[in-house]
Design an enzyme around this catalytic site. Structure first.
Site, PDB file in Angstrom:
ATOM      1  N   GLU A   1       8.925  -0.476  -6.929  1.00 13.07           N
ATOM      2  CA  GLU A   1       7.724   0.382  -6.959  1.00 13.07           C
ATOM      3  C   GLU A   1       8.030   1.835  -6.595  1.00 13.07           C
ATOM      4  O   GLU A   1       7.213   2.485  -5.946  1.00 13.07           O
ATOM      5  CB  GLU A   1       6.666  -0.156  -5.995  1.00 13.07           C
ATOM      6  CG  GLU A   1       6.079  -1.488  -6.399  1.00 13.07           C
ATOM      7  CD  GLU A   1       4.840  -1.837  -5.597  1.00 13.07           C
ATOM      8  OE1 GLU A   1       4.699  -1.338  -4.469  1.00 13.07           O
ATOM      9  OE2 GLU A   1       4.009  -2.602  -6.112  1.00 13.07           O
TER      10      GLU A   1
ATOM     11  N   GLU B   1       4.213  -8.802  -9.854  1.00 13.74           N
ATOM     12  CA  GLU B   1       3.461  -9.202  -8.651  1.00 13.74           C
ATOM     13  C   GLU B   1       1.980  -9.357  -8.963  1.00 13.74           C
ATOM     14  O   GLU B   1       1.265  -8.371  -9.106  1.00 13.74           O
ATOM     15  CB  GLU B   1       3.614  -8.158  -7.530  1.00 13.74           C
ATOM     16  CG  GLU B   1       5.005  -8.077  -6.961  1.00 13.74           C
ATOM     17  CD  GLU B   1       5.115  -7.073  -5.808  1.00 13.74           C
ATOM     18  OE1 GLU B   1       4.099  -6.783  -5.148  1.00 13.74           O
ATOM     19  OE2 GLU B   1       6.230  -6.559  -5.595  1.00 13.74           O
TER      20      GLU B   1
HETATM   21  C1  GAL Z   1       3.764  -4.330  -3.211  1.00 17.66           C
HETATM   22  C2  GAL Z   1       5.225  -4.522  -2.843  1.00 17.66           C
HETATM   23  C3  GAL Z   1       5.476  -5.895  -2.248  1.00 17.66           C
HETATM   24  C4  GAL Z   1       4.448  -6.183  -1.186  1.00 17.66           C
HETATM   25  C5  GAL Z   1       3.066  -6.053  -1.781  1.00 17.66           C
HETATM   26  C6  GAL Z   1       1.952  -6.307  -0.795  1.00 17.66           C
HETATM   27  O1  GAL Z   1       3.458  -3.014  -3.319  1.00 17.66           O
HETATM   28  O2  GAL Z   1       6.038  -4.346  -3.963  1.00 17.66           O
HETATM   29  O3  GAL Z   1       6.759  -5.947  -1.729  1.00 17.66           O
HETATM   30  O4  GAL Z   1       4.628  -5.286  -0.164  1.00 17.66           O
HETATM   31  O5  GAL Z   1       2.881  -4.762  -2.229  1.00 17.66           O
HETATM   32  O6  GAL Z   1       2.046  -7.559  -0.275  1.00 17.66           O
END
Ligand code: GAL
Length: 822
Positions: free
Chosen positions: A182, A252
């Site tokens: 990110e 994600e």
């Molecule tokens: C994203 C990040 C993850 C985790 C998630 C929130 O931005 O890539 O590693 O932190 O947010 O749980």
């Protein structure tokens, strides 16, 4: 004939045993992810190996497989593996190779996010703190010192997985790898150097020569051939990779959210997660990963922050302990089956989208070679249900905020808002073996620090990370101050700190402690000074280092710069900031490993006068492991803040006195309307209770004989209520529409003992408080009892034939509701 058969059998077995080494080719083109040249649709889920134990991995992975996943995704946690520069640890639950092999053995693929920046609510985002202390280093930018270290670690991991033949082209499970994480979200402030850095990341990754694609998540300008992927609660029509070749992938899909100390639980409903997944594939997605599929536990001091709890349950499809989180797990499993059954059609990418009305979209996918089709029909109105007339193909009722999948475009096979999966009500029960805990205790030895004796001195107030290299949460700042008759006896000690917690001692007496979750606070307490030399000892505490944001690595910790002042009446001020300060890293008990029962400790433990509400205190007890297979937890109710160990294994920080409160302007509620966009401020629960009361003790930490629990209590607590419990599925409730199949199951080897409620008709209420509606089939209860009682799980076809006539009004959609006791 027989001989031939035997020969064939031998050949077959040889091929089988050879098959794991067959190379898998992974590539992409025209928006498709190709495995051995075949375009695929894939489901993946995040399971971070250090957030469980090696003994738990096979079960978690198996449950992920049964849940319909094709792949397991994990970050690699740099600071866990390289705690000291060039000293590595890949033991126990850090055994990355063993984890990847377990994934492979289960027949799943792996996605490896090497980073090596992780974020992940992991301490310092996964960066080792020694890296911060390297001269000239600047994190995540075009800086040679940083790039050398990043490349060194990345190469180490790549070499390790190559050596173990874990890459798909070597016959291994890894099909995708990630570099950075990110960066696109936070790169603005890094300017030109950041732009150069991301180019370098891509080149460095490519130079690793791994033969599978690399991804960069949330990186719109990802240099080719890096694939930019999306992260978030939703990823549908608004996201397109930055190159027509790149497949649309969602690295994600947040299945819930993490918990902060002092904050409530988050719940993301199964209906909403399913809708998000459905919309992703409706919009042409090909691979989506649940973040998290199993969240697990932040053992040790691994939680990031600041202020992230030890539990990383995340409301994921598998709960912290590895039990199914129902109905989420099952509702998604069913969705995976339905989408997978149409994989051949979906990958053709011959699709038309039609807006039926505002927020209602019909997407028709067709396999031109066979003429087979599948439709995704979505209604993303927040609260308007619709009935869509597809003429010859039928009429379809779509509840607000839902998506239906129509086989052959004329038969609803799944609707995201209609949950037929069982709900499991879990409960915690006191340990089933003699549960009286007999404690011994001893104080944290404070003699040296209360006298101001440290291991180094300097005339300034230092930054905590730079000074302690995060070897402990605790750093002592100690000084002496000479007070003459002209300075008031009654004064205020004021400490300006960027730490999370501060304890202060003056002339060997504790004057108090304070904490704050934000970026620092001012500690102020009255003190009584004596004439002559006064000793001031300040204990500054971190609760997980920051893990996210531009330049997050530079966020200061500790009493850096202060000021530290004594303020007498009339505002007479003595500034101690440039005094001679003495430093000591960590607690004496940590250094002497009081938590390790195998070491004999000079200061004896005693059972005399077990203290209540005493700060800086070590407690110890022995206990027998609860019988059975159900997960074990410790109820820490009554304790203050500290750290817990079982048989020398850290369970993480505890802090049950941190009571959950919703952020200002929000509240907790028993109900959660899944409709409308989810965000991390929606569907809060647990207000008024500890943010974390129970702490997981993995079964593999326990032995059959005596086990030792050691607690370090920092603020003061009462052991009276501390006890071991097991987590069990107490009730399984099913709620399935006519035409579907209802499956009920208890977990952990338990069987269904009774059917408390059964109604095939129009049942009312919800699990725990079902009520009969206006109609029911006479045999419902007896059929269920016969099919389920005494079994670990059972499956029933929800049909009138199964239960007999229900006498329901012809227009009533019939449902079966069941409540079973496990
Ligand atoms: C994203 C990040 C993850 C985790 C998630 C929130 O931005 O890539 O590693 O932190 O947010 O749980």
């Amino acid at each position: 004939m027989g001989l031939w058969r035997d020969k064939l059998l031998v050949l077959g077995l040889t091929l089988l045993s050879l098959s794991p080494s067959w190379a898998t080719d992974v590539s992409f083109d025209k928006g498709q992810l190709l495995i051995n040249g075949e375009p695929r649709i894939m489901f993946s889920g995040s399971i971070h190996y250090p957030r469980s134990t090696a003994e738990m991995w096979p079960d978690l992975i198996q449950k992920a497989k049964e849940g319909g996943l094709d792949a397991i995704e994990t970050y690699v946690f740099w600071n866990a593996h390289e705690p000291y520069r060039r000293e590595y640890n890949f033991e126990g639950n850090l055994d990355l190779v063993r984890f990847l092999k377990a994934v492979q053995e289960a027949g799943l693929y792996a996605i490896l996010r090497i980073g090596p920046y992780a974020c992940a609510e992991w301490n310092y985002g996964g960066f080792p703190v020694w890296l911060h202390n390297l001269p000239g280093v600047k994190f995540r930018t075009d800086n040679q010192v940083f790039k050398d270290e990043m490349q060194n670690f990345t190469t180490l991991i790549v070499d390790m997985i190559k050596k173990e033949k874990l890459l798909a082209p070597q016959g291994g499970p890894i099909i995708l790898t990630q570099i950075e994480n990110e960066y696109g979200n936070i790169m603005g402030p890094y300017g030109e150097e950041g732009q150069r850095y991301i180019q370098w990341c891509a080149k460095m990754a490519e130079s690793q020569n791994i033969g599978i694609p690399w991804v960069m998540c949330q990186q719109e300008n990802a240099p080719q051939p890096m694939i930019n992927t999306c992260n978030g609660f939703y990823c549908d029509f608004g996201f397109k990779p930055n190159n027509p070749k790149s497949p649309k992938m969602w690295t994600e899909n947040w299945t819930g959210w993490f918990i902060g100390w002092g904050l409530p639980f988050h719940h993301r409903a199964a209906e909403d997660v399913a809708l998000a997944v459905g919309r992703f594939f409706q919009s042409g997605g090909v691979l989506q990963n649940y973040y998290m599929y199993h969240g697990g536990t932040n053992f040790g001091r691994s939680s990031g922050g600041p202020y992230i709890t030890t539990s990383y349950d995340y409301d994921a499809p598998l709960d912290e302990y590895g039990l199914l989180n129902q109905p989420k797990w099952g509702h998604l499993k069913r969705l995976h089956e339905v989408i997978k059954s149409a994989e051949k059609i979906l990958v053709q990418q011959s699709v038309t989208h039609k807006d039926i009305e505002s927020n209602v979209k019909l997407s028709t996918f067709t396999d031109n070679s066979t003429g087979n089709s599948i439709c995704f029909l979505s209604n993303v109105n927040n609260n308007k249900d619709v009935t869509v007339d597809l003429q010859n193909n039928g009429k379809f009722f779509l509840p607000a905020w839902s998506l239906s999948i129509l086989a052959d475009c004329n038969k609803e096979v799944y609707n995201t808002a209609k949950v037929s999966t069982q709900i499991s009500l879990k409960t915690k029960k006191p340990s089933n073996v003699d549960s009286e805990l007999n404690w011994v205790w001893k104080p944290e030895p404070l003699k040296d620090t209360l006298k101001g004796k440290g291991s180094s001195t300097t005339n300034q107030l230092l930054e905590q990370k730079a000074t302690a290299t995060d070897a402990s949460d605790y750093l002592w700042y100690m000084t002496r101050v000479k007070v003459d008759a002209s300075f008031p006896k009654h004064a205020i000690l004021r400490v300006n700190t960027t730490g999370s917690v501060l304890h202060a001692f003056v002339n060997k007496k504790q004057i108090g402690y304070e904490w704050q979750s934000g970026g620092g606070f001012v500690f102020e307490k009255p003190v009584i000074l004596k004439k002559g030399v006064n000793l001031i000892s300040l204990l500054s505490i971190t609760v997980g280092l920051k893990n996210y944001g531009s330049f997050f690595d530079l966020a200061p910790n500790g009493i850096v710069g202060g000021p530290v002042q004594l303020i007498g009446s009339g505002n007479v001020t003595k500034d101690l900031s440039l005094n001679e300060w003495s430093y000591k890293i960590g607690l004496n008990g940590e250094k002497k490993q009081f938590y390790d029962n195998n070491l004999s400790h000079k200061n004896k433990w005693t059972s005399e006068g077990i203290p209540i509400n005493r700060s800086m205190t070590w407690y110890k007890t022995t206990f027998k492991a609860p019988l059975g297979r159900n997960p074990v937890v410790i109820d820490m109710q009554g304790m203050g803040k500290g750290h817990a160990w079982v048989n020398g294994h850290s369970l993480g920080r505890f802090w049950p006195t941190m009571i959950a409160q919703a952020p200002q302007g929000y509240s907790c509620s028993d109900t959660c309307d899944y409709r409308g966009n989810y965000n991390d401020h929606k569907c809060f629960s647990n207000c008024g209770n500890p943010s974390q009361r129970w702490y997981h003790v993995p079964r593999s930490f326990l032995n059959d004989e005596d086990n030792t629990l050691v607690l370090f209590e920092e603020m003061g607590g009462n052991l009276a209520k501390v006890n071991f419990q097991t987590v069990t599925v107490e009730k399984a409730c099913g709620n399935a529409y006519e035409g579907s199949t209802l499956e009920l199951s208890c977990q952990g080897g338990q069987t269904i003992s009774t059917i408390e409620f059964a109604n095939f008709g129009d049942p009312q209420g919800k699990c725990g408080s079902f009520k009969k509606g206006s109609c029911d089939a006479t045999n419902t209860l007896s059929v269920l009892e016969k099919a389920c009682v005494g079994k670990e799980s059972c499956s029933i076809n929800v049909l009138e034939e199964t239960f007999g006539s229900s006498n329901c009004n012809i227009n009533t959609p019939k449902r079966l509701a069941v409540q079973a006791v496990c």
